[in-house]
Write a protein that holds these residues in place. Structure first.
Motif, mmCIF file in Angstrom:
data_model
loop_
_atom_site.group_PDB
_atom_site.id
_atom_site.type_symbol
_atom_site.label_atom_id
_atom_site.label_comp_id
_atom_site.label_asym_id
_atom_site.label_seq_id
_atom_site.Cartn_x
_atom_site.Cartn_y
_atom_site.Cartn_z
ATOM 1 N N ALA A 132 0.829 -1.206 0.000
ATOM 2 C CA ALA A 132 0.000 0.000 0.000
ATOM 3 C C ALA A 132 0.866 1.259 0.000
ATOM 4 O O ALA A 132 0.569 2.230 -0.714
ATOM 5 N N LEU A 133 1.934 1.252 0.791
ATOM 6 C CA LEU A 133 2.831 2.412 0.813
ATOM 7 C C LEU A 133 3.531 2.605 -0.526
ATOM 8 O O LEU A 133 3.780 3.745 -0.947
ATOM 9 N N PHE A 134 3.836 1.501 -1.207
ATOM 10 C CA PHE A 134 4.455 1.606 -2.533
ATOM 11 C C PHE A 134 3.480 2.224 -3.534
ATOM 12 O O PHE A 134 3.872 3.043 -4.374
ATOM 13 N N ILE A 135 2.206 1.836 -3.452
ATOM 14 C CA ILE A 135 1.200 2.422 -4.338
ATOM 15 C C ILE A 135 1.094 3.927 -4.110
ATOM 16 O O ILE A 135 1.012 4.719 -5.058
ATOM 17 N N ILE A 136 1.107 4.333 -2.844
ATOM 18 C CA ILE A 136 1.026 5.758 -2.517
ATOM 19 C C ILE A 136 2.244 6.503 -3.050
ATOM 20 O O ILE A 136 2.124 7.583 -3.654
ATOM 21 N N ALA A 137 3.426 5.934 -2.847
ATOM 22 C CA ALA A 137 4.654 6.592 -3.312
ATOM 23 C C ALA A 137 4.706 6.681 -4.835
ATOM 24 O O ALA A 137 5.101 7.715 -5.393
ATOM 25 N N ALA A 138 4.282 5.602 -5.507
ATOM 26 C CA ALA A 138 4.296 5.604 -6.972
ATOM 27 C C ALA A 138 3.317 6.633 -7.528
ATOM 28 O O ALA A 138 3.613 7.337 -8.500
ATOM 29 N N ARG A 171 2.268 9.412 -6.042
ATOM 30 C CA ARG A 171 2.693 10.778 -5.732
ATOM 31 C C ARG A 171 3.947 11.192 -6.493
ATOM 32 O O ARG A 171 4.188 12.377 -6.696
ATOM 33 N N SER A 172 4.745 10.233 -6.921
ATOM 34 C CA SER A 172 6.010 10.567 -7.571
ATOM 35 C C SER A 172 5.855 10.830 -9.061
ATOM 36 O O SER A 172 6.759 11.428 -9.672
ATOM 37 N N ILE A 173 4.754 10.407 -9.665
ATOM 38 C CA ILE A 173 4.540 10.586 -11.102
ATOM 39 C C ILE A 173 3.482 11.657 -11.314
ATOM 40 O O ILE A 173 2.363 11.535 -10.822
ATOM 41 N N ASN A 174 3.822 12.697 -12.047
ATOM 42 C CA ASN A 174 2.905 13.786 -12.302
ATOM 43 C C ASN A 174 1.749 13.349 -13.187
ATOM 44 O O ASN A 174 1.888 12.415 -13.986
ATOM 45 N N ARG A 198 -3.140 9.954 -10.111
ATOM 46 C CA ARG A 198 -2.377 10.967 -9.376
ATOM 47 C C ARG A 198 -3.012 11.266 -8.012
ATOM 48 O O ARG A 198 -2.314 11.575 -7.042
ATOM 49 N N SER A 199 -4.341 11.172 -7.942
ATOM 50 C CA SER A 199 -5.056 11.521 -6.711
ATOM 51 C C SER A 199 -4.927 10.448 -5.632
ATOM 52 O O SER A 199 -5.078 10.759 -4.445
ATOM 53 N N ILE A 200 -4.673 9.212 -6.032
ATOM 54 C CA ILE A 200 -4.618 8.116 -5.057
ATOM 55 C C ILE A 200 -3.580 8.402 -3.978
ATOM 56 O O ILE A 200 -3.862 8.309 -2.774
ATOM 57 N N GLY A 201 -2.380 8.751 -4.389
ATOM 58 C CA GLY A 201 -1.307 8.954 -3.423
ATOM 59 C C GLY A 201 -1.575 10.125 -2.500
ATOM 60 O O GLY A 201 -1.321 10.047 -1.291
ATOM 61 N N PHE A 202 -2.077 11.229 -3.048
ATOM 62 C CA PHE A 202 -2.342 12.426 -2.244
ATOM 63 C C PHE A 202 -3.389 12.144 -1.176
ATOM 64 O O PHE A 202 -3.190 12.427 0.010
#
Length: 270
Positions: free
Chosen positions: A118-124, A126-129, A155-159
């Protein structure tokens, strides 16, 4: 009469070792700035930089007066932009909701396996515009609104997930323990103990993200993802600068209105 000691002790904030370290850090910072400046200047053509004021004046003169008659061609692209931002935000909320609970330490079913995913999904996310997401999705799905909607959602998932899982980890443990002590199931504990505490933060974050997505969706048309950005690209390609001025004004008004709606909605719902 008291004789003063000739060797007075002078107070210093840092000792000699700390002072040396601070000066070394400053020298290293200056050296890094100089190196970065030299690296930046390698490919810089300073003729274009010095000529920039003339170019700005030339383009500014071509952009005035605005071609207000072009405004009738922007209503549908503006509507598409709003749909991209709204539907993309809603899709992102749906996907971010479970990811946030899987990422929070106090609600994840597995801290060793599921939480890192889950943390990887959030980071991925947030890191890609969103523009890069749109560029990739246009290549996969073809140009159109669908690519823009999915790009905004990804893009919204991570935020949303990051802010929400942090809110989940900060819930009042006493309230959760009291509900668990009644014999409630884990799902009931989440429903009655966690959700009521994080829902205001979740609503505020979602509305704030929608406000951000309005801005981001205005440029997705530059890569073929639909919306008013497509009209902007077409006008700039044919050097129709009076039309570009009208598009800029339309985007500005849309963003201001979306900020007003978002602020009013947050005050009404939270």
């Amino acid at each position: 009469m008291t004789q003063l000691n000739s060797s007075l002790t002078v107070w210093r904030k840092y000792d000699e070792k700390q002072t040396l370290l601070r000066w070394s850090a400053w020298l290293a910072f200056v050296a890094l700035v100089v190196y970065a400046w030299q690296l930046m200047n390698q490919d810089t053509i300073w003729y274009f930089v010095t000529d920039a004021p003339n170019q700005i004046s030339d383009i500014g003169s071509r952009m005035w007066p605005p071609r207000w008659s072009y405004l009738e061609h922007l209503w549908l692209p503006l509507w598409d932009t709003l749909n991209i931002a709204t539907l993309g935000t809603l899709l992102g909320i749906v996907m971010a909701f479970p990811v946030a609970f899987l990422a929070a330490q106090n609600t994840t079913p597995s801290a060793l396996f599921i939480r890192p995913i889950a943390l990887f999904i959030i980071a991925a996310s947030r890191s890609i515009n969103s523009l890069i997401w749109a560029l990739l999705l246009v290549a996969i799905l073809g140009p159109g609104l669908l690519a823009g909607i999915i790009a905004i959602a990804l893009r919204s998932i991570g935020f949303i997930s990051k802010l929400m899982y942090e809110a989940i980890e900060e819930v009042n443990v006493t309230q959760v323990s009291a509900i668990r002590a009644t014999g409630a199931s884990p799902l009931q504990v989440l429903d009655y103990g966690v959700l009521p505490q994080v829902m205001p933060s979740f609503i505020g974050t979602s509305l704030f993200r929608w406000d951000i997505n309005i801005r981001e969706s205005t440029v997705l048309g530059l890569v073929g993802a639909g919306g008013i950005g497509l009209k902007l690209q077409e006008s700039m390609a044919v050097l129709a600068w009076p039309q570009v001025t009208v598009i800029f004004c339309a985007i500005l008004v849309t963003v201001v209105i979306s900020e007003w709606i978002s602020a009013k909605a947050r005050h009404a719902l939270i």
